[in-house]
Design an enzyme around this catalytic site. Structure first.
Site, short mmCIF file in Angstrom:
data_model
loop_
_atom_site.label_atom_id
_atom_site.label_comp_id
_atom_site.label_asym_id
_atom_site.label_seq_id
_atom_site.Cartn_x
_atom_site.Cartn_y
_atom_site.Cartn_z
CE LYS A 1 5.72 9.76 1.35
NZ LYS A 1 5.25 8.09 1.34
CE LYS B 1 2.90 3.79 -4.84
NZ LYS B 1 2.72 2.45 -3.50
CG ASP C 1 5.84 2.23 -3.77
OD1 ASP C 1 6.02 4.03 -3.98
OD2 ASP C 1 5.38 1.62 -4.10
NE ARG D 1 10.41 2.94 3.74
CZ ARG D 1 10.35 1.79 3.87
NH1 ARG D 1 11.68 0.73 4.56
NH2 ARG D 1 9.04 1.63 3.77
N1 BES Z 1 3.07 6.53 -0.53
C1 BES Z 1 3.58 4.97 -0.18
C2 BES Z 1 2.80 4.42 1.36
C3 BES Z 1 0.70 4.27 1.36
C4 BES Z 1 0.80 3.61 0.14
C5 BES Z 1 0.56 5.52 1.04
C6 BES Z 1 -1.36 3.46 0.18
C7 BES Z 1 -0.92 5.91 1.83
C8 BES Z 1 -1.73 4.28 1.17
C9 BES Z 1 4.51 4.86 0.21
O1 BES Z 1 5.38 5.30 -0.41
C10 BES Z 1 5.02 3.07 -0.33
O2 BES Z 1 4.67 2.79 -1.85
N2 BES Z 1 5.81 2.02 0.63
C11 BES Z 1 5.57 1.06 -0.02
C12 BES Z 1 7.32 0.44 0.81
C13 BES Z 1 7.56 -0.98 0.26
C14 BES Z 1 7.99 -0.71 -0.56
C15 BES Z 1 8.33 -1.58 1.44
C16 BES Z 1 4.46 0.43 0.60
O3 BES Z 1 4.02 0.46 1.29
O4 BES Z 1 3.68 -0.50 -0.65
ZN ZN Z 2 4.96 7.39 -0.94
ZN ZN Z 3 5.76 4.61 -2.96
#
Ligand code: BES
Ligand code: ZN
Ligand code: ZN
Length: 500
Positions: A265, A277, A347, A351
């Site tokens: 990624k 965010k 966000d 994926r």
């Molecule tokens: N990059 C983030 C995941 C992340 C969170 C990595 C904290 C490291 C530390 C990812 O892209 C993300 O934002 N995921 C969301 C998914 C959700 C919207 C389904 C998450 O984990 O909240």
């Molecule tokens: Zn991310």
């Molecule tokens: Zn994200």
């Protein structure tokens, strides 16, 4: 910093410090008797008087008062004997080098413990790994007060030719792995205004200049779109920073060698996009390309070690930004593999980019195994915290191999299931899948989503490094910032594959 394996007596070598090791609540090991005699039993005495307890990482400094050619002795604690695991060697090596740096030493020698059940090769490898990873600093953006690393050389003392030879192979591996870890840490620690997708691409290109067996191809976003990568495009189109699709190959023309594939990624900054965010959530998001950094790190280590395998790494590198051209929740796109996606949360972008990277590498390379590394979900951090990478695979054999490699390298993984029941959560009303599966089992539904994009029947494992890729604490050989998680794991996995 240089490392030398030498056959030399600790009574003869002249260095700034000599490191010897003791377990908690144990006597000074016989191996060090000669040294202790020279300092008139001083080591034994401070252990008996419990001035030194032998806690893991505890260091007691003894001035030899010229009774030995070396100036100081570091008495280093290994912790409880019953709790000993090989990773303690990495950790204490890190504490030793930190202490030596703090004291401004120029060199030191380690007299590796022989009372442990470890081969000279593993011993040397772990000592080197701990020393290199433990002395990592990232201070290029600081204008003042930056001390240069004063340590010029570390000697490892052996007494037999056979040990020395084995230890040399350990040093070679340890050096390659730890240099790759620190390299990936650098990539991760650079701020997002420097480590852009173009910068990641140029780092991949630099690797192909440095190693003859590495070959890098970089595709611009319009080329990626022409190939059909609309999931990648959906993330990239909101950013002003040009996105890059990076393909990095090692040994590719040697088609008799087994082929492995890695996908990383590479979100160089994750603002969340229109599903923005919070400021707090965004604070760490320059690290959202640590999967990509790990892929480059593994390839660098493998090239350095000249392993007889073929390896391809793919990285769909982009920022995830909100803007007038950004993807809107509800948008539907067709991925490289042909599967359509309803994007309900921008966000959950990793994926989407990985969907096309996995589609591309499975369709065009047909490797023996595909591994992906991604800071994919906050849910994985909730599930496993910071000590284990999440492992997701339907292939039990592959799972076992990765768990074993994780134990060996102490870059540990913990398996979670991807049962078919979880797929219910990512069914879309209007497309083949949706990119969010709700709060329950968020790390698993993300893995289930990724599995949809592998073309063909190729063993695949997803590694969620969201909790392990960066750290806000310093501990042993882990420094603040990017950790290089996944590199030791995968290098160990690939080395094990060769011995199959
Ligand atoms: N990059 C983030 C995941 C992340 C969170 C990595 C904290 C490291 C530390 C990812 O892209 C993300 O934002 N995921 C969301 C998914 C959700 C919207 C389904 C998450 O984990 O909240
Ligand atoms: Zn991310
Ligand atoms: Zn994200």
């Amino acid at each position: 910093m240089k490392f030398s394996n030498v056959i030399k007596s600790p009574l003869e070598i002249k260095v700034d410090a000599l490191a010897v090791f003791v377990f908690k609540n144990e006597k000074l090991p016989e191996q060090y008797d000669d040294i202790d005699k020279k300092v008139e039993g001083y080591l034994r005495r401070i252990i008996e008087k419990q001035e030194f307890l032998g806690n893991e990482g505890e260091i007691y400094i003894v001035d030899t008062l010229e009774k030995l050619p070396s100036e100081k002795i570091f008495l280093v604690g290994l912790g409880e004997k019953d709790d000993f695991i090989p990773d303690v060697i990495r950790r204490v090596a890190a504490t030793i080098i930190k202490k030596a740096k703090a004291l401004n030493l120029g060199d030191y020698a380690i007299f590796p413990p022989k009372f442990l059940d470890m081969s000279p090769s593993k011993m040397a490898q772990y000592l080197i790994e701990g020393s290199i990873m433990g002395s990592y600093e990232f201070n290029i953006y600081k204008s003042e007060n930056v001390k240069k690393n004063p340590i010029e050389r570390i000697f490892l003392l052996w007494d037999k030719e056979a040990e020395l030879k084995e230890a040399n192979s350990g040093i070679r591996i340890g050096r390659a792995v730890a240099d790759a870890v620190n390299y990936a840490r650098d990539l991760g620690n650079h701020p997002a205004n420097v480590m852009t997708p173009s910068m990641l691409a140029s780092e991949a290109l630099k690797l192909s200049e440095a190693y003859e067996k590495i070959n890098t191809k970089v595709f611009d976003l319009d080329e990626a779109v022409k190939m059909g990568m609309h999931a990648f495009y959906a993330v990239a189109k909101g950013s002003n920073e040009p996105a890059k699709f990076i393909v990095i190959e090692y040994n590719m023309e040697k088609d008799d060698l087994p082929l492995y594939a890695l996908a990383g990624k590479g979100i160089t900054f994750d603002s969340g996009g229109l599903s923005l965010k919070t400021s707090e959530g965004m604070m760490w998001m320059k690290y959202d390309m640590c999967g990509a950094a790990a892929v480059l790190g593994v390839i660098k280590a493998i090239a350095e070690l000249d392993l007889p395998i073929r390896l391809v790494g793919v990285i769909a590198a982009t920022e995830n930004m909100p803007s007038g051209t950004a993807t809107k929740p509800g948008d539907i796109v067709k991925s490289y593999s042909g599967v359509t996606i309803e994007i309900l949360n921008t966000d959950a972008e990793g994926r989407l980019t990985l969907a096309d990277a996995l589609g591309y590498v499975s369709k065009n390379y047909k490797p023996k195994v595909i591994l992906d590394l991604a800071t994919l979900t906050g849910a994985c951090v909730i599930a496993l915290g910071n000590y284990a990478t999440g492992l997701f695979t339907k292939d039990d054999t592959l799972a076992e191999k990765l768990i074993k490699a994780g134990e060996e390298s102490w870059d540990r993984v913990w398996r979670l299931p991807i049962w078919k029941e979880y797929y219910e959560q990512i069914k879309s009303d209007f497309a083949d899948v949706k990119n969010i599966g709700g709060r329950p089992a968020g790390a698993i539904t993300a893995a289930a989503f990724l599995s949809k994009f592998i073309v063909g029947d190729i063993p695949w494992a997803h590694l969620d490094i969201a909790g392990t890729a960066f750290s806000d604490k310093e501990c042993g050989y882990i420094q603040k910032g990017a950790t290089g998680a996944g590199i030791r794991l995968i290098v160990q996995f690939l080395m094990n594959e060769l011995n199959e």
